[in-house]
Design a protein around this motif. Structure first.
Motif, mmCIF file in Angstrom:
data_model
loop_
_atom_site.group_PDB
_atom_site.id
_atom_site.type_symbol
_atom_site.label_atom_id
_atom_site.label_comp_id
_atom_site.label_asym_id
_atom_site.label_seq_id
_atom_site.Cartn_x
_atom_site.Cartn_y
_atom_site.Cartn_z
ATOM 1 N N SER A 165 10.615 1.610 0.952
ATOM 2 C CA SER A 165 10.702 2.312 -0.327
ATOM 3 C C SER A 165 9.353 2.930 -0.678
ATOM 4 O O SER A 165 8.305 2.481 -0.220
ATOM 5 C CB SER A 165 11.157 1.350 -1.426
ATOM 6 N N PRO A 166 9.370 3.955 -1.510
ATOM 7 C CA PRO A 166 8.105 4.579 -1.920
ATOM 8 C C PRO A 166 7.323 3.652 -2.851
ATOM 9 O O PRO A 166 7.870 2.736 -3.443
ATOM 10 C CB PRO A 166 8.538 5.839 -2.643
ATOM 11 N N GLN A 212 5.059 8.295 -0.674
ATOM 12 C CA GLN A 212 6.317 8.207 0.059
ATOM 13 C C GLN A 212 6.168 7.260 1.262
ATOM 14 O O GLN A 212 5.058 7.073 1.780
ATOM 15 C CB GLN A 212 6.742 9.600 0.547
ATOM 16 N N PRO A 213 7.279 6.656 1.691
ATOM 17 C CA PRO A 213 7.211 5.699 2.812
ATOM 18 C C PRO A 213 6.582 6.289 4.074
ATOM 19 O O PRO A 213 5.813 5.612 4.759
ATOM 20 C CB PRO A 213 8.672 5.324 3.050
ATOM 21 N N VAL A 247 3.610 9.387 -6.613
ATOM 22 C CA VAL A 247 4.335 8.427 -5.755
ATOM 23 C C VAL A 247 3.850 8.612 -4.321
ATOM 24 O O VAL A 247 3.644 9.725 -3.859
ATOM 25 C CB VAL A 247 5.856 8.695 -5.827
#
Length: 184
Positions: free
Chosen positions: A141-142, A120-121, A118
């Motif tokens: 959001s991620p 991340q933002p 993922v």
């Protein structure tokens, strides 16, 4: 006239002038036969039949003492071989079980698989800003590391508010490739 009595004769010797009576052949002891058969079928019982057969051949004057002896010895050999085989099998099984327990554990289906990567933002916003020359970029959001996943980031370009759609187009292990498109 006097009748002449033959002299006393034993049963083993025929009476003079008479042919010996045919003797029925001695029968073979049943236990002796069973001893040889059960030596191959169920050896412990072959031992029992061999002992009984040897005893009966002497008591009953029957044939088969050799069969009973052979059945007895074969049964003993097969029982000993069976015990040796059972012990070796148990030792081998214990050894294999010990080796299997020492193998490294692999995750099973019930254990959680490694999570997909993922972005991340706080990692995504600087990338969007660098590739689009936008300022004050924020991503709410991620971005999940799955093909086709997307998120929308916002920022300003030349003082005008602008939105950017970020879409995943490649995933290689923990590396995520994505494209950034300016939304109208």
């Amino acid at each position: 006239m006097t009748q002449q009595v033959p002299p006393y004769t034993s049963p083993e010797q025929p009476v003079p002038g008479y042919a010996p009576a045919p003797q029925a052949p001695a029968k073979t002891n049943t236990m002796a036969i069973l001893a040889i058969v059960f030596a191959f079928v169920f050896s412990p019982l072959g031992i029992v039949f061999g002992i009984i057969g040897r005893k009966q051949t002497v008591e009953r004057n029957e044939n088969g003492r050799g069969l009973a002896t052979a059945g007895l010895w074969l049964s003993i050999v097969f029982v000993v071989l069976g015990i040796v085989f059972a012990v070796l099998s148990a030792v081998l099984a214990a050894s294999i079980a010990n080796q299997v327990s020492q193998l490294p554990q692999t995750p099973s289906a019930s254990q959680s698989a490694p999570a997909a990567p993922v972005v991340q933002p706080d990692q995504l916003a600087p990338e969007v800003a660098a590739q689009t020359a936008a300022q004050d970029v924020t991503c709410p959001s991620p971005l999940p590391g799955e093909m086709g996943a997307s998120t929308t980031c916002s920022g300003t370009v030349d003082g005008e508010p602008t939105s950017f759609t970020v879409t995943v187009n490649a995933v290689n292990g923990t590396q995520i490739g994505f494209s950034i498109v300016k939304a109208g």
